[in-house]
Design a protein around this motif. Structure first.
Motif, short mmCIF file in Angstrom:
data_model
loop_
_atom_site.label_atom_id
_atom_site.label_comp_id
_atom_site.label_asym_id
_atom_site.label_seq_id
_atom_site.Cartn_x
_atom_site.Cartn_y
_atom_site.Cartn_z
N PHE A 414 -41.60 -41.48 32.24
CA PHE A 414 -40.97 -40.52 33.16
C PHE A 414 -40.45 -39.26 32.48
N ILE A 415 -40.41 -39.24 31.16
CA ILE A 415 -39.78 -38.12 30.46
C ILE A 415 -40.76 -37.46 29.51
N ASN A 416 -40.84 -36.13 29.61
CA ASN A 416 -41.68 -35.37 28.67
C ASN A 416 -40.83 -34.98 27.47
N TYR A 417 -40.77 -35.91 26.51
CA TYR A 417 -39.83 -35.71 25.41
C TYR A 417 -40.12 -34.43 24.61
N ASP A 418 -41.39 -34.04 24.50
CA ASP A 418 -41.68 -32.84 23.69
C ASP A 418 -41.00 -31.61 24.29
N LEU A 419 -41.05 -31.50 25.63
CA LEU A 419 -40.38 -30.35 26.25
C LEU A 419 -38.85 -30.51 26.19
N VAL A 420 -38.39 -31.74 26.38
CA VAL A 420 -36.93 -31.98 26.32
C VAL A 420 -36.38 -31.53 24.96
N GLU A 421 -37.16 -31.76 23.89
CA GLU A 421 -36.71 -31.34 22.54
C GLU A 421 -36.33 -29.86 22.52
N THR A 422 -37.06 -29.05 23.28
CA THR A 422 -36.83 -27.59 23.23
C THR A 422 -35.57 -27.19 24.00
N TYR A 423 -34.96 -28.14 24.72
CA TYR A 423 -33.73 -27.86 25.47
C TYR A 423 -32.48 -28.37 24.74
N LYS A 424 -32.66 -28.84 23.51
CA LYS A 424 -31.50 -29.45 22.83
C LYS A 424 -30.37 -28.45 22.57
N ASP A 425 -30.69 -27.15 22.67
CA ASP A 425 -29.64 -26.14 22.45
C ASP A 425 -29.06 -25.63 23.78
N PHE A 426 -29.40 -26.31 24.88
CA PHE A 426 -29.06 -25.75 26.20
C PHE A 426 -27.61 -26.01 26.58
N GLY A 427 -27.09 -27.18 26.22
CA GLY A 427 -25.76 -27.58 26.72
C GLY A 427 -25.93 -28.33 28.02
N GLY A 428 -25.42 -27.77 29.10
CA GLY A 428 -25.57 -28.46 30.38
C GLY A 428 -25.04 -27.64 31.53
N VAL A 429 -25.22 -28.21 32.72
CA VAL A 429 -24.75 -27.57 33.96
C VAL A 429 -24.07 -28.66 34.79
N ARG A 430 -22.90 -28.35 35.31
CA ARG A 430 -22.25 -29.24 36.29
C ARG A 430 -21.71 -28.36 37.41
N ILE A 431 -21.83 -28.83 38.65
CA ILE A 431 -21.30 -28.08 39.80
C ILE A 431 -20.52 -29.09 40.65
N GLU A 432 -19.26 -28.79 40.89
CA GLU A 432 -18.37 -29.78 41.54
C GLU A 432 -17.58 -29.14 42.67
N ASP A 433 -17.56 -29.83 43.80
CA ASP A 433 -16.73 -29.42 44.94
C ASP A 433 -15.89 -30.59 45.41
N ASP A 434 -14.86 -30.27 46.21
CA ASP A 434 -13.94 -31.28 46.74
C ASP A 434 -14.18 -31.40 48.24
N ILE A 435 -14.45 -32.62 48.69
CA ILE A 435 -14.97 -32.83 50.04
C ILE A 435 -14.08 -33.81 50.80
N LEU A 436 -13.84 -33.48 52.08
CA LEU A 436 -13.16 -34.41 53.00
C LEU A 436 -14.22 -35.10 53.85
N VAL A 437 -14.13 -36.41 53.97
CA VAL A 437 -15.01 -37.13 54.90
C VAL A 437 -14.34 -37.03 56.29
N THR A 438 -15.05 -36.46 57.24
CA THR A 438 -14.50 -36.30 58.60
C THR A 438 -15.04 -37.43 59.49
N GLU A 439 -14.67 -37.40 60.78
CA GLU A 439 -15.14 -38.45 61.71
C GLU A 439 -16.66 -38.45 61.83
N THR A 440 -17.25 -37.24 61.70
CA THR A 440 -18.69 -37.14 61.94
C THR A 440 -19.49 -36.72 60.71
N GLY A 441 -18.82 -36.27 59.68
CA GLY A 441 -19.58 -35.78 58.52
C GLY A 441 -18.66 -35.42 57.37
N TYR A 442 -18.61 -34.12 57.06
CA TYR A 442 -17.86 -33.70 55.87
C TYR A 442 -17.27 -32.32 56.07
#
Ligand code: GLY
Ligand code: MN
Length: 464
Positions: A414-442
């Motif tokens: 499942f992983i193309n390790y050769d290409l992954v090697e070229t991303y070792k200097d990338f760091g990462g990305v995270r995106i986070e929000d705060d959500i209320l669960v409502t009666e019908t959704g969010y």
């Protein structure tokens, strides 16, 4: 404090959940920083705040489930205290604000506890997390200090989780305030993220915004170009063009409700094609997960939906390959996202985590996985209206983990390790929000914080 009926109602509901005995709720005391009189900023225990609202050190409370009585214990200030700290409300006045009439000194608490113990009645308490509280409980209950945490009451824990996991309107309004402070923190960080700036300058500035608009940050700020270390608290890097900066930060309101928001931006203000590819994949996972939130759905299923979105995006980039469902089933996505999608949030940023993650994030139908990555899910159980939770997918390139998985030949289908090697200097990305669960959704709580590529680039171009 909220109005006293809020606290009375919470305690009345707790009384319906616990059969007999008494509950002992120790408030926090001052904690020394580097010598006894130089103390950390005082933070009251969140459970004490929830049921009694008193935001001062040195108090304790008791609820008697057999006769319905409630007590606040504490010592009134003497003139020496008043000289240094000014006039202070009396214990009885504070108790009255929480709807409680029975009060006593801390010496009287000892007498009450001795009486309860001599009658052979059960004393319920929540697991303490500070040494001072361990000592207090060991002394009061005459038990070995090493046994204090083990003997916490699972009946009380379950009851408290059942009440606190569903937020009322006052709490939701507070959390929205906390997110609005985070809006200011994050948009400021975006505008400051220029090459040559030291991470610490931004981290310090946004911590100041939290203090200026509400209270302390809800957890130590994570702000780094090196977010392949998921909880990186090192802020010593000089920002470089071509790298991404992750800011994972939230505020507490004066009532101690939290926000917890993550945004990732390209240093200098423009996403490169490589950055945009990873960023858009994480954004799609964040949005797909949020849109799937509604009562009755298990959060673990939403976690896997986010994982599949990440696999699909990584396949388009060429970093992964093969069947998406099979990849997620095998756990191949955990190379890139080795954490859970989110957690409950309230007064504690990881709400009630001190009571035990399994009590808060799991239920009788949802058992914790033992698999790498999936085992880290803090929240997996079925969602109910009133839950407030975070949605925080991410993609990280952790060189040590890449090397280990590659060497072990894991997920090679499942992983193309050769290409992954070229991303070792990338760091990462995270995106986070705060959500209320409502009666019908969010509902996404608070003022929307720039999140699309266009919104982030536009904000970064604006003056501070
Ligand atoms: N925002 C940090 C965490 O959720 O662990
Ligand atoms: Mn979080």
């Amino acid at each position: 404090m909220f109005k006293k009926e809020v606290y009375t109602d919470r305690r009345n509901r707790l009384k319906k959940e616990v059969g007999s005995g008494i509950a002992f709720f120790p408030g926090n005391v001052e904690a020394a920083f580097n010598y006894p009189a130089n103390q950390y900023h005082f933070r009251q225990d969140s459970h004490f705040l929830y049921f009694f609202g008193i935001d001062l050190p040195g108090f304790a409370a008791v609820i008697d489930f057999d006769n319905g009585k409630e007590y606040i214990f504490g010592n009134d200030f003497d003139i020496d205290d008043i000289i240094w700290m000014g006039p202070q409300p009396k214990v009885a006045e504070l108790a009255a604000q929480a709807g409680i009439t029975e009060t006593g000194t801390l010496a009287e608490l000892v007498n009450l506890m001795d009486k309860v113990l001599s009658e052979g009645r059960k004393v319920h308490y929540l697991p303490p997390y500070r040494g001072e509280t361990d000592i207090q409980i060991a002394d009061l209950l005459h038990i070995n200090i090493a046994d204090v945490r083990k003997q916490a009451s699972s009946e009380l824990i379950r009851a408290v989780v059942k009440l606190k996991e569903v937020k009322d309107e006052y709490e939701i309004a507070e959390i929205e305030k906390a997110v609005d402070i985070a809006y200011k923190m994050h948009t400021t960080a975006m505008k400051m993220a220029k090459p040559g700036v030291v991470e610490q300058e931004i981290a310090g500035t946004i911590e100041g915004i939290s203090l200026a608009l509400g209270g302390p940050v809800s957890f130590p700020i994570i702000l780094s170009m090196d977010v392949q270390t998921l909880h990186n608290h090192y802020h010593g890097n000089v920002l470089e063009e071509g790298r991404m900066m992750v800011t994972d930060a939230g505020a507490e309101t004066q009532m101690h409700y939290a926000s917890d928001i993550t945004r990732t931006v390209p240093v200098g203000g423009k996403f490169s094609q490589r950055q945009a590819g990873i960023y858009q994949t994480v954004l799609n996972a964040n949005v797909n997960a949020i849109e799937a939130i509604k009562p009755g759905v298990k959060y673990r299923d939403i976690h896997f939906l986010a994982a599949k979105t990440i696999v699909n995006g990584l396949k388009e980039i060429g970093l992964m390959k093969g069947d998406t469902d099979a990849a997620v089933k095998s756990g191949a996505h955990t190379l890139f996202m080795p954490h859970g999608l989110g957690h409950m949030m309230g007064m504690d940023v990881h709400d009630m985590e001190g009571l035990g993650e399994d009590y808060v994030g799991y239920d009788e139908h949802t058992e914790r996985s033992k698999e790498f990555g999936t085992a880290y899910l803090r929240l997996a159980k079925e969602l109910k209206p009133g839950f407030v939770l975070t949605v925080e997918p991410g993609i990280y390139f952790i060189p040590e983990l890449i090397d280990q998985f590659r060497t072990e030949g894991r997920f090679a289908d499942f992983i193309n390790y050769d290409l992954v090697e070229t991303y070792k200097d990338f760091g990462g990305v995270r995106i986070e929000d705060d959500i209320l669960v409502t009666e019908t959704g969010y509902k996404v709580l608070g003022k929307p914080i720039p999140k699309t590529i266009e919104e982030v680039e536009k904000t970064m171009a604006e003056p501070l």
